[in-house]
Design an enzyme around this catalytic site. Structure first.
Site, mmCIF file in Angstrom:
data_model
loop_
_atom_site.group_PDB
_atom_site.id
_atom_site.type_symbol
_atom_site.label_atom_id
_atom_site.label_comp_id
_atom_site.label_asym_id
_atom_site.label_seq_id
_atom_site.Cartn_x
_atom_site.Cartn_y
_atom_site.Cartn_z
ATOM 1 N N ASP A 1 17.612 -19.839 6.801
ATOM 2 C CA ASP A 1 18.335 -20.530 5.732
ATOM 3 C C ASP A 1 17.760 -21.912 5.473
ATOM 4 O OD1 ASP A 1 20.014 -18.550 5.096
ATOM 5 O OD2 ASP A 1 21.815 -19.430 6.029
ATOM 6 N N ASP B 1 15.820 -22.663 10.866
ATOM 7 C CA ASP B 1 16.060 -21.218 10.775
ATOM 8 C C ASP B 1 15.723 -20.738 9.362
ATOM 9 O OD1 ASP B 1 18.075 -22.221 9.248
ATOM 10 O OD2 ASP B 1 19.722 -21.516 10.516
ATOM 11 N N GLU C 1 20.910 -30.782 5.096
ATOM 12 C CA GLU C 1 21.580 -29.535 4.740
ATOM 13 C C GLU C 1 22.940 -29.463 5.424
ATOM 14 O OE1 GLU C 1 19.333 -26.556 6.706
ATOM 15 O OE2 GLU C 1 20.767 -24.962 6.299
#
Ligand code: 0RA
Length: 676
Positions: A512, A510, A435
């Site tokens: 996200d 987290d 990511e």
């Protein structure tokens, strides 16, 4: 439930003579499952449906408009209606009261195939009769008000305790059946209130104008639900759509009698992609549709095309709307009532009667055309939706044809941001899906470039749940991923072409990160299930904390682990000092006080705790050491079950239904982090 066909009778008035007698109740107690399906909770509730069906029949025949159901404190159930009342006169041949025959003989009751008995559109078709309920009850009491009198008879396990007695006078008419299920027959005799309420809600939508009350007198105070739907299936459609976004305000509605058949249809479009169609025959749900659904479909397609052409919404050059185009986002309820339904399959899943197709088609052709003319704004919204569906479908086809044409994706160069590995040994290579660009940078520097490839994905990838294949393939992040995987997609998917042994999703720890992980899992579950089921998909587990003292550092993957490491450090410190310091609790508390939301905490005794919020905070060496080095790393193999759970979580979070999403958010509010 076998039913013997019965002779048609010319009866004008309806009395004891019209009730044909078949057999006693012994077989019912011997093989209850044959009559009510099971002796579990389903069968138990079937008793109530059975009795109430008779009251609904009275209502459908126009003789009753009030039904009341009460769950009594003693475990019995009372069903009251204001119908004609079960006849109580004496049957000439049998020489007993008609009431006794109805209650104690199988199939007694002239309800089937009575074309001119007032039961023209009678349900009662799934009804095996109230006698079955009587047979399976510890006791039953029937009270009838009719002909100026009030009559009653009591039964125990189906056997009358005395004759039908007149117990008073009455100006009213109606029937009250109270029964207590026999615990010798049923595995449980406790009724489920919610189930009962939901069943009757649906039944009431299908019988408009009926007033039904359900009372739970086991509770104090008594709980009561009342149902009355003036709009019939139009109210039902509104109810089904109340969590969705309707495209137009007026629900299309038609109710029409053609010969012996009553047809009722409600339609409203929403902004969804899927179709929600519910078809019923005599209040029985037909999940597999049948002739009524076929009639509905041809009329819908035809009327919408005719209207669109006449209003020049579809131009001469345009293709006709297909069945799929006109059903996208449609919510519809079809309810038909016919005297002699023929079902296909044991569960009455599908309606057979061929004549019904033409009847529904004719009714809908006319009524829908009128509705469109009379509601031009609704018509515009509906046609707008259908034409959008048509265009999207055409675009999807074109995308499939060009993008998916054999080899089309294969021919593409590998995406520029893919840092591929040097080995082409498919049995050992790995693809890390990372990511964000910063984490991608760390991973590229930290990896072993011999066998590890890195594909950074930017931002949130497309919401695959709502997107179609053509839009997905237009999304660069997803295109890169498909090209990197090498397998192609949809009809062109080939597992053998997978370019890596392991596909590893590596996201931040987290909210996200967990969202992106859920998105990726959903994508794999929907479009690459074979990659998952063949054990190729993994989730990397980066550490959450680094706990260091002097030159010694350890990584913790959970808070418990972190505290253990802290304790160990302190123990060695204690051992050295040979003196007592803080307890573990003190340490953690102090860390929280001191730390607040900061990433680094310094504890007494020179212990350093670093919390990793994102992969990007780790330097390349740390990332390699903790998360990517096959010698040390911990990875989670993704199973199809995991992916499916992610998919469902995803549906709940992203789908357009508001209510389930709210519920999910409420019930999971404390676990902000989705554990998938
Ligand atoms: C047989 C014949 C008639 C009505 C009923 C049965 C009947 C059964 C039940 C069960 C619960 N409520 C009911 N209401 C009526 C016809 C009676 C007539 O023609 O007067």
């Amino acid at each position: 439930m076998p039913k013997t066909p019965e002779k048609k009778k010319k009866a004008g008035s309806y009395g004891a003579e019209q009730i044909s007698v078949l057999e006693g109740l012994e077989p019912v107690r011997k093989r209850p499952g044959m009559y009510i399906g099971s002796t579990g909770p389903d069968g138990l509730h079937h008793l109530i449906w059975e009795v109430v069906d008779n009251s609904f029949d009275e209502a459908m025949a126009g003789h009753a408009d009030l039904i009341s159901i009460t769950l009594n404190k003693d475990g019995s159930v009372s069903v009251i209606d204001n119908g004609r009342g079960i006849p109580v006169d004496i049957h000439k041949q049998q020489k007993v009261s008609a009431l006794e025959l109805v209650m104690t003989k199988l199939h007694a009751g002239g309800k089937f195939g009575e074309a001119d008995s007032g039961y023209k559109v009678s349900g009662g078709l799934h009804g095996v009769g109230v006698s079955v309920v009587n047979a399976l009850s510890e006791w039953t009491e029937a009270v009838v008000e009719r002909d100026g009198g009030k009559f009653m008879q009591r039964y125990e396990r189906g056997i009358p305790k005395g004759k039908v007695k007149k117990i008073g006078t009455s100006k009213a008419h109606g029937t009250t059946i109270t029964f207590k299920p026999d615990p010798d027959i049923f595995s449980t005799i406790v009724f489920d209130w919610t189930r009962i309420v939901e069943h009757f809600r649906q039944q009431c939508y299908l019988t408009k104008g009926i007033n039904l009350r359900a009372h739970d007198a086991r509770k104090s105070p008594i709980e009561t639900y009342g149902f009355y739907f003036e709009g019939g299936v139009a109210s039902y459609v509104r109810h089904l759509n109340h969590t969705k976004h309707a495209k137009h305000p007026n629900v299309f509605y038609v109710e029409k009698q053609v010969d012996d058949a009553m047809v009722e249809v409600g339609i409203q479009y929403t902004d969804e992609y899927s179709e929600h169609l519910y078809a019923f025959t005599n209040n029985i749900y037909n999940p597999e549709g049948g002739s009524h659904v076929m009639g509905f479909r041809s009329a819908l397609t035809r009327v919408l095309n005719t209207y669109a052409r006449s209003k020049n919404i579809l131009k001469e050059k345009d293709l006709n709307l297909t069945g799929e185009d006109v059903r996208e986002g449609m919510t519809a309820v079809i309810s038909i009532k016919i005297p002699e339904p023929q079902f296909e399959g044991q569960t009455k899943a599908k309606l057979g009667n061929p004549e019904v197709r033409g009847i529904v088609e004719t009714v809908l052709n006319e009524a829908l055309a009128t509705y469109l003319e009379e509601h031009p704004r609704d018509a515009e919204a509906i046609l707008g939706k259908c034409i959008l569906a048509q265009r999207a479908r055409a675009a999807a086809r074109a995308a499939r044809e060009t993008v998916l044409r054999k080899g089309a994706l294969e021919g593409f160069a590998l995406p520029g941001k893919l840092a591929d590995c040097s080995s082409r040994d498919k049995d050992n290579t790995e693809l890390y899906i990372v990511e964000g660009d910063s984490a991608g940078g760390s991973a590229k520097q930290g990896r072993n470039r011999e066998f590890q490839a890195i594909l950074p994905l930017r931002g949130k990838i497309l919401n695959v749940e709502r997107a179609r294949l053509d839009r997905m393939l237009g999304n660069n992040e997803i295109k890169s991923l498909i090209i990197a995987l090498g397998t192609n997609i949809a009809e062109q998917f080939e597992l053998d072409k997978l370019r890596y042994r392991r596909i590893i999703i590596m996201t931040d720890a987290d909210v996200d990160g967990s969202h992106i992980r859920t998105l990726l899992l959903t994508l794999f579950f929907r479009y690459f299930p074979e990659i998952v089921s063949n054990g190729h998909l993994f989730i990397a587990q980066p550490p959450l904390y680094r706990v260091a003292k002097g030159k010694e550092a350890h990584y913790a993957f959970s808070e418990t682990e972190r505290d253990e490491i802290i304790s160990k450090f302190q123990k060695t410190a204690d051992d050295k000092k040979k003196s007592k310091t803080e307890t573990k609790e003190d340490v953690v508390e102090e860390q929280e006080n001191e730390n607040g939301d900061d990433d680094v905490a310094k504890l007494k005794g020179g212990i350093n705790i670093q919390r990793y919020k994102g992969l990007g905070e780790m330097n390349p060496d740390q990332l390699w050491e903790t998360t990517m080095n096959p010698e040390n790393r911990v990875m989670k193999l993704v199973t199809i079950d995991d992916a499916q759970i992610a998919d469902e979580t995803f549906d709940t979070l992203m789908g357009s239904e508001v209510a389930p999403r709210k519920k999910f958010i409420q019930t999971h509010a404390k676990q902000a982090n989705l554990d998938v």
